[in-house]
Scaffold this active site. Structure first.
Site, PDB file in Angstrom:
ATOM      1  CG  HIS A 234       1.454   2.636  -3.711  1.00 45.87           C
ATOM      2  ND1 HIS A 234       0.917   3.463  -4.644  1.00 45.87           N
ATOM      3  CD2 HIS A 234       2.645   2.399  -3.815  1.00 45.87           C
ATOM      4  CE1 HIS A 234       1.505   3.515  -5.202  1.00 45.87           C
ATOM      5  NE2 HIS A 234       2.765   3.201  -5.594  1.00 45.87           N
TER       6      HIS A 234
ATOM      7  CG  HIS B 232      -2.443   5.146  -6.622  1.00 45.36           C
ATOM      8  ND1 HIS B 232      -1.492   5.537  -4.931  1.00 45.36           N
ATOM      9  CD2 HIS B 232      -1.900   5.861  -7.394  1.00 45.36           C
ATOM     10  CE1 HIS B 232      -1.276   6.617  -5.706  1.00 45.36           C
ATOM     11  NE2 HIS B 232      -1.565   7.212  -7.169  1.00 45.36           N
TER      12      HIS B 232
END
Length: 173
Positions: free
Chosen positions: A103, A122
Site C-alpha cells: 500500500h 494503515h
C-alpha cells in the site's frame, strides 16, 4: 460536389445483425475459462535465481530475514508446519514474502499467533497461510510471495515474485 464512391450504405437491418454477431462474440469470449494464474491477477515475474537459505536455518513459525530480488527488497522465509499455497520443501510448508507493504511501503511485522504480516502504517494484514492474501486494510493487492524451490541439499532458492513489489514501476531489476 463530387460523391465519394467508397461509402457503403449498410442500412439499419444489416447494421443491427452485425452488432448482434459482435455482441455474441463478446459473450462467448467472456465465458471462456481463464487460466488460474490470470484469474487471480497474479503474474509471476522471473528474477535471477538467488539462494536465500537452507531448510536447516528455519525454525517453525519464526521468520528468517532475507532479501530478494536484490538488497533493496527485504523479505522473510517462513516454515509454517502445514501445507500452504506456494509452499516448498518436504511438507510444502516453506514460503517467502516481501516485508514491504504494497500500500504505502511500511515495513511489515510478522504475527506468529495468527501467522499474518501486519502493517503498522494503515493496518493492512496479510495471511501467510493463504499465499499472502490481504485480509484487512488499505492495500489493493495481496502481499508479493516468492516463487521458491528447494534442491536435494535443502538449499532454498527464489526464482521470481508473484506480484509487483512496492516502489517499482515494473518488476525489472
Amino acid at each position: 460536389m463530387s460523391r465519394c464512391d467508397r461509402m457503403v450504405d449498410v442500412g439499419r437491418r444489416r447494421f443491427m445483425s452485425g452488432a448482434g454477431l459482435a455482441a455474441a462474440g463478446v459473450a462467448v469470449t467472456s465465458i471462456t475459462p481463464i487460466p488460474a494464474q490470470a484469474a487471480t491477477g497474479a503474474a509471476r515475474v522471473d528474477y535471477p535465481v538467488n539462494r536465500l537459505a537452507n531448510v536447516r536455518d528455519l525454525k517453525l513459525n519464526e521468520p528468517l530475514n532475507v532479501s530478494y530480488p536484490d538488497a533493496n527488497a527485504p523479505g522473510v522465509l517462513l516454515k509454517l508446519g502445514k501445507l500452504v499455497p506456494g509452499g516448498v520443501g518436504a511438507e510444502s510448508d516453506i514460503v517467502g514474502f516481501t516485508t514491504i507493504c504494497p500500500h504505502k511501503g511500511f515495513t511489515l511485522n510478522y504475527g506468529a499467533g495468527d501467522r499474518t504480516m501486519n502493517c503498522p502504517g494503515h493496518y493492512s494484514r496479510f495471511d501467510c497461510e493463504a499465499g499472502g492474501q490481504q485480509i484487512w486494510g488499505q492495500a489493493t493487492q495481496n502481499l508479493p510471495q516468492y516463487v521458491l524451490r528447494v534442491d536435494d541439499k535443502g538449499d532454498i532458492y527464489a526464482e521470481g515474485v508473484d506480484e509487483l513489489l512496492y516502489g517499482r514501476l515494473s518488476n525489472v531489476l
